[in-house]
Scaffold this motif. Structure first.
Motif, PDB file in Angstrom:
ATOM      1  N   ARG A  43      -5.393 -21.450  84.740  1.00  0.00           N
ATOM      2  CA  ARG A  43      -5.484 -21.207  86.177  1.00  0.00           C
ATOM      3  C   ARG A  43      -4.433 -21.998  86.944  1.00  0.00           C
ATOM      4  NH1 ARG A  43      -9.276 -18.935  89.855  1.00  0.00           N
ATOM      5  NH2 ARG A  43      -8.284 -19.120  91.894  1.00  0.00           N
ATOM      6  N   ASP A  44      -4.140 -23.221  86.502  1.00  0.00           N
ATOM      7  CA  ASP A  44      -3.137 -23.994  87.232  1.00  0.00           C
ATOM      8  C   ASP A  44      -1.761 -23.352  87.123  1.00  0.00           C
ATOM      9  OD1 ASP A  44      -2.788 -24.618  84.550  1.00  0.00           O
ATOM     10  OD2 ASP A  44      -2.515 -26.774  84.880  1.00  0.00           O
ATOM     11  N   PHE A  45      -1.496 -22.676  86.005  1.00  0.00           N
ATOM     12  CA  PHE A  45      -0.220 -21.971  85.816  1.00  0.00           C
ATOM     13  C   PHE A  45      -0.121 -20.792  86.785  1.00  0.00           C
ATOM     14  CE2 PHE A  45       2.096 -18.460  83.754  1.00  0.00           C
ATOM     15  CZ  PHE A  45       3.331 -19.040  83.538  1.00  0.00           C
ATOM     16  N   THR A  46      -1.164 -19.951  86.846  1.00  0.00           N
ATOM     17  CA  THR A  46      -1.111 -18.790  87.724  1.00  0.00           C
ATOM     18  C   THR A  46      -1.165 -19.189  89.197  1.00  0.00           C
ATOM     19  OG1 THR A  46      -3.514 -18.474  87.526  1.00  0.00           O
ATOM     20  CG2 THR A  46      -2.112 -17.287  85.968  1.00  0.00           C
ATOM     21  N   ASP A  47      -1.907 -20.243  89.525  1.00  0.00           N
ATOM     22  CA  ASP A  47      -1.952 -20.701  90.918  1.00  0.00           C
ATOM     23  C   ASP A  47      -0.583 -21.198  91.365  1.00  0.00           C
ATOM     24  OD1 ASP A  47      -4.597 -20.046  91.135  1.00  0.00           O
ATOM     25  OD2 ASP A  47      -5.344 -22.111  91.059  1.00  0.00           O
ATOM     26  N   ARG A  48       0.070 -22.003  90.516  1.00  0.00           N
ATOM     27  CA  ARG A  48       1.393 -22.507  90.879  1.00  0.00           C
ATOM     28  C   ARG A  48       2.375 -21.358  91.048  1.00  0.00           C
ATOM     29  NH1 ARG A  48       5.429 -22.523  88.042  1.00  0.00           N
ATOM     30  NH2 ARG A  48       4.333 -22.510  86.044  1.00  0.00           N
ATOM     31  N   MET A  49       2.310 -20.378  90.140  1.00  0.00           N
ATOM     32  CA  MET A  49       3.228 -19.259  90.236  1.00  0.00           C
ATOM     33  C   MET A  49       3.015 -18.480  91.532  1.00  0.00           C
ATOM     34  SD  MET A  49       4.061 -16.359  87.357  1.00  0.00           S
ATOM     35  CE  MET A  49       4.765 -17.544  86.209  1.00  0.00           C
ATOM     36  N   TYR A  50       1.752 -18.307  91.935  1.00  0.00           N
ATOM     37  CA  TYR A  50       1.495 -17.596  93.184  1.00  0.00           C
ATOM     38  C   TYR A  50       1.942 -18.426  94.383  1.00  0.00           C
ATOM     39  CZ  TYR A  50      -0.725 -15.125  96.989  1.00  0.00           C
ATOM     40  OH  TYR A  50      -0.933 -14.450  98.160  1.00  0.00           O
ATOM     41  N   ASP A  51       1.728 -19.739  94.340  1.00  0.00           N
ATOM     42  CA  ASP A  51       2.173 -20.590  95.441  1.00  0.00           C
ATOM     43  C   ASP A  51       3.682 -20.467  95.648  1.00  0.00           C
ATOM     44  OD1 ASP A  51      -0.389 -21.486  95.873  1.00  0.00           O
ATOM     45  OD2 ASP A  51      -0.127 -23.368  94.771  1.00  0.00           O
ATOM     46  N   ASP A  52       4.428 -20.277  94.558  1.00  0.00           N
ATOM     47  CA  ASP A  52       5.883 -20.130  94.653  1.00  0.00           C
ATOM     48  C   ASP A  52       6.307 -18.724  95.067  1.00  0.00           C
ATOM     49  OD1 ASP A  52       6.350 -22.754  93.901  1.00  0.00           O
ATOM     50  OD2 ASP A  52       6.620 -22.278  91.773  1.00  0.00           O
ATOM     51  N   PHE A  53       5.358 -17.772  95.020  1.00  0.00           N
ATOM     52  CA  PHE A  53       5.683 -16.367  95.252  1.00  0.00           C
ATOM     53  C   PHE A  53       5.641 -16.073  96.757  1.00  0.00           C
ATOM     54  CE2 PHE A  53       4.764 -11.699  94.391  1.00  0.00           C
ATOM     55  CZ  PHE A  53       5.955 -11.453  93.735  1.00  0.00           C
ATOM     56  N   ASP A  54       6.495 -16.784  97.486  1.00  0.00           N
ATOM     57  CA  ASP A  54       6.513 -16.652  98.935  1.00  0.00           C
ATOM     58  C   ASP A  54       7.438 -15.513  99.357  1.00  0.00           C
ATOM     59  OD1 ASP A  54       9.048 -17.675  98.513  1.00  0.00           O
ATOM     60  OD2 ASP A  54       8.601 -19.638  99.377  1.00  0.00           O
ATOM     61  N   ARG A  55       7.642 -15.408 100.663  1.00  0.00           N
ATOM     62  CA  ARG A  55       8.446 -14.297 101.176  1.00  0.00           C
ATOM     63  C   ARG A  55       9.862 -14.298 100.602  1.00  0.00           C
ATOM     64  NH1 ARG A  55       8.614 -13.382 107.567  1.00  0.00           N
ATOM     65  NH2 ARG A  55       6.407 -12.990 107.063  1.00  0.00           N
ATOM     66  N   GLY A  56      10.444 -15.492 100.475  1.00  0.00           N
ATOM     67  CA  GLY A  56      11.800 -15.570  99.946  1.00  0.00           C
ATOM     68  C   GLY A  56      11.883 -15.102  98.511  1.00  0.00           C
ATOM     69  N   THR A  57      10.908 -15.488  97.696  1.00  0.00           N
ATOM     70  CA  THR A  57      10.921 -15.066  96.295  1.00  0.00           C
ATOM     71  C   THR A  57      10.636 -13.578  96.171  1.00  0.00           C
ATOM     72  OG1 THR A  57      10.359 -17.237  95.402  1.00  0.00           O
ATOM     73  CG2 THR A  57       9.763 -15.336  94.071  1.00  0.00           C
ATOM     74  N   ARG A  58       9.723 -13.063  96.965  1.00  0.00           N
ATOM     75  CA  ARG A  58       9.421 -11.626  96.893  1.00  0.00           C
ATOM     76  C   ARG A  58      10.668 -10.801  97.230  1.00  0.00           C
ATOM     77  NH1 ARG A  58       3.062 -11.016  98.622  1.00  0.00           N
ATOM     78  NH2 ARG A  58       2.485 -13.159  98.097  1.00  0.00           N
ATOM     79  N   ALA A  59      11.417 -11.251  98.223  1.00  0.00           N
ATOM     80  CA  ALA A  59      12.654 -10.540  98.564  1.00  0.00           C
ATOM     81  C   ALA A  59      13.682 -10.671  97.444  1.00  0.00           C
ATOM     82  CB  ALA A  59      13.223 -11.083  99.876  1.00  0.00           C
ATOM     83  N   ALA A  60      13.751 -11.851  96.828  1.00  0.00           N
ATOM     84  CA  ALA A  60      14.690 -12.057  95.726  1.00  0.00           C
ATOM     85  C   ALA A  60      14.355 -11.157  94.541  1.00  0.00           C
ATOM     86  CB  ALA A  60      14.681 -13.521  95.297  1.00  0.00           C
ATOM     87  N   VAL A  61      13.071 -11.009  94.254  1.00  0.00           N
ATOM     88  CA  VAL A  61      12.647 -10.157  93.142  1.00  0.00           C
ATOM     89  C   VAL A  61      13.097  -8.715  93.369  1.00  0.00           C
ATOM     90  CG1 VAL A  61      10.634  -9.156  91.980  1.00  0.00           C
ATOM     91  CG2 VAL A  61      10.712 -11.612  92.479  1.00  0.00           C
ATOM     92  N   LEU A  62      12.920  -8.212  94.581  1.00  0.00           N
ATOM     93  CA  LEU A  62      13.337  -6.838  94.864  1.00  0.00           C
ATOM     94  C   LEU A  62      14.844  -6.680  94.686  1.00  0.00           C
ATOM     95  CD1 LEU A  62      11.172  -5.970  98.010  1.00  0.00           C
ATOM     96  CD2 LEU A  62      10.694  -5.473  95.600  1.00  0.00           C
ATOM     97  N   ARG A  63      15.610  -7.621  95.190  1.00  0.00           N
ATOM     98  CA  ARG A  63      17.071  -7.517  95.045  1.00  0.00           C
ATOM     99  C   ARG A  63      17.482  -7.619  93.581  1.00  0.00           C
ATOM    100  NH1 ARG A  63      16.988 -11.481  98.960  1.00  0.00           N
ATOM    101  NH2 ARG A  63      18.334 -12.898  97.782  1.00  0.00           N
ATOM    102  N   LEU A  64      16.810  -8.492  92.845  1.00  0.00           N
ATOM    103  CA  LEU A  64      17.148  -8.676  91.440  1.00  0.00           C
ATOM    104  C   LEU A  64      16.920  -7.399  90.648  1.00  0.00           C
ATOM    105  CD1 LEU A  64      17.913 -10.579  89.082  1.00  0.00           C
ATOM    106  CD2 LEU A  64      15.478 -11.170  88.925  1.00  0.00           C
ATOM    107  N   TYR A  65      15.756  -6.806  90.786  1.00  0.00           N
ATOM    108  CA  TYR A  65      15.448  -5.606  90.007  1.00  0.00           C
ATOM    109  C   TYR A  65      16.286  -4.411  90.449  1.00  0.00           C
ATOM    110  CZ  TYR A  65      11.819  -7.558  87.107  1.00  0.00           C
ATOM    111  OH  TYR A  65      11.156  -8.302  86.152  1.00  0.00           O
ATOM    112  N   ARG A  66      16.615  -4.346  91.709  1.00  0.00           N
ATOM    113  CA  ARG A  66      17.439  -3.223  92.177  1.00  0.00           C
ATOM    114  C   ARG A  66      18.885  -3.359  91.723  1.00  0.00           C
ATOM    115  NH1 ARG A  66      14.393  -2.718  98.128  1.00  0.00           N
ATOM    116  NH2 ARG A  66      12.417  -2.068  97.168  1.00  0.00           N
ATOM    117  N   SER A  67      19.306  -4.576  91.427  1.00  0.00           N
ATOM    118  CA  SER A  67      20.662  -4.772  90.902  1.00  0.00           C
ATOM    119  C   SER A  67      20.748  -4.448  89.421  1.00  0.00           C
ATOM    120  CB  SER A  67      21.110  -6.222  91.123  1.00  0.00           C
ATOM    121  OG  SER A  67      20.493  -7.096  90.180  1.00  0.00           O
TER     122      SER A  67
END
Length: 287
Positions: free
Chosen positions: A177-201
């Protein structure tokens, strides 16, 4: 029981981007193990393996631009070549002249793209559910992220419970749970936008994979391939395909693991990775 070393954490700035660095072992050693995480992780994904490796080697793990606690500039080009350039600049700054790569997910493409441009520094590789994806069709979630509009809607609707449920898919052992919680805490607006740009590239991942495979195959660097049999994103059939790039690779498929085998089966993966790295640090395969 194998001893574990507590990493020290500090921050570095590479090409204007600040990122946390987790490091073990002698900080002035020019030979080091370099951990590169994938999407949507961070250098903290590697804390367990860092502790294992720190007893016999310098090792470092940082957060890639746009991920974890690194800076998340909207103008950073989220593509394989620019992440590989960031790896090169980070290694320069850290004074690492001989790198043993440990890679996961998109970190595999970033690390192998760097290795193809700097063979003199590339010593060996551990591929954990990653590698070169020749003739691969992106998984369903990636196709959602690659679709303008639909990807943005998905990101806007992703809550903590939904995120953790997604990570449970294909992980029969479960994830801490601490692994998934930390990952979600990092999954902020900036990371979500980065993920979209990464996969689209990276809609066409086969062309760069074939190019990199052709460049790396003649080097035949030592390689260990670890793969979770239940990975819902990258099927286990891709594990043995990595021998097309690393002909002498040792391939281990972990029967009860998912996409993060070094997290859901840390003891076995720790033994395999530490054993491999101890062996390759005693020899220099470079011509």
């Amino acid at each position: 029981m194998s001893s574990r070393v507590e990493p020290r954490t500090w921050r570095m700035t590479v090409n204007g981007i600040r990122t946390p660095v987790r490091e073990v072992g002698p900080g002035d050693d020019r030979e080091a193990v370099v951990f590169l995480h994938g999407n949507p992780g961070s250098g903290a994904d590697w804390l367990g393996l860092l502790g294992r490796v720190g007893g016999f080697s310098r090792a470092v793990a940082w957060d890639a631009p746009g991920f974890g606690q690194a800076d998340k500039p909207s103008d950073f080009p989220q593509d394989v070549d620019n992440h590989a350039a960031f790896v090169a600049a980070a290694l320069d700054q850290l004074g690492i002249e001989r790198a043993h790569l440990v890679l996961h997910d998109f970190g595999g493409l970033w690390g192998l793209a760097w290795a193809a441009t700097d063979a003199a520094r590339f010593a060996s590789v551990v591929l954990a559910d990653t590698g070169l994806l020749v003739d691969y069709r992106w998984h369903r979630l990636a196709r959602i992220w690659q679709t303008p509009g639909l990807g943005e809607l998905f990101m806007a609707a992703t809550t903590g419970p939904a995120f953790r449920a997604l990570l449970r898919q294909g992980n029969p052992r479960g994830l801490p749970r601490d692994f998934t919680d930390r990952m979600y805490d990092d999954f902020d607006r900036g990371t979500r936008a980065a993920v979209l740009r990464l996969y689209r590239s990276a809609i066409d991942i086969g062309t760069p994979s074939r190019r990199l495979s052709a460049a790396l195959r003649p080097l035949n660097r030592p390689a260990l391939v670890l793969w979770g049999a239940h990975d819902p994103y990258l099927p286990k059939t891709l594990a043995r395909q990595q021998r097309e790039t690393f002909p002498d690779a040792e391939v281990v498929v972990l029967d009860r693991s998912g996409h993060w085998p070094f997290v859901d089966d840390p003891d076995r993966c720790g033994d395999l990775v530490a054993g491999f790295l101890r062996r390759v640090r005693t020899t220099d395969p470079r011509p």
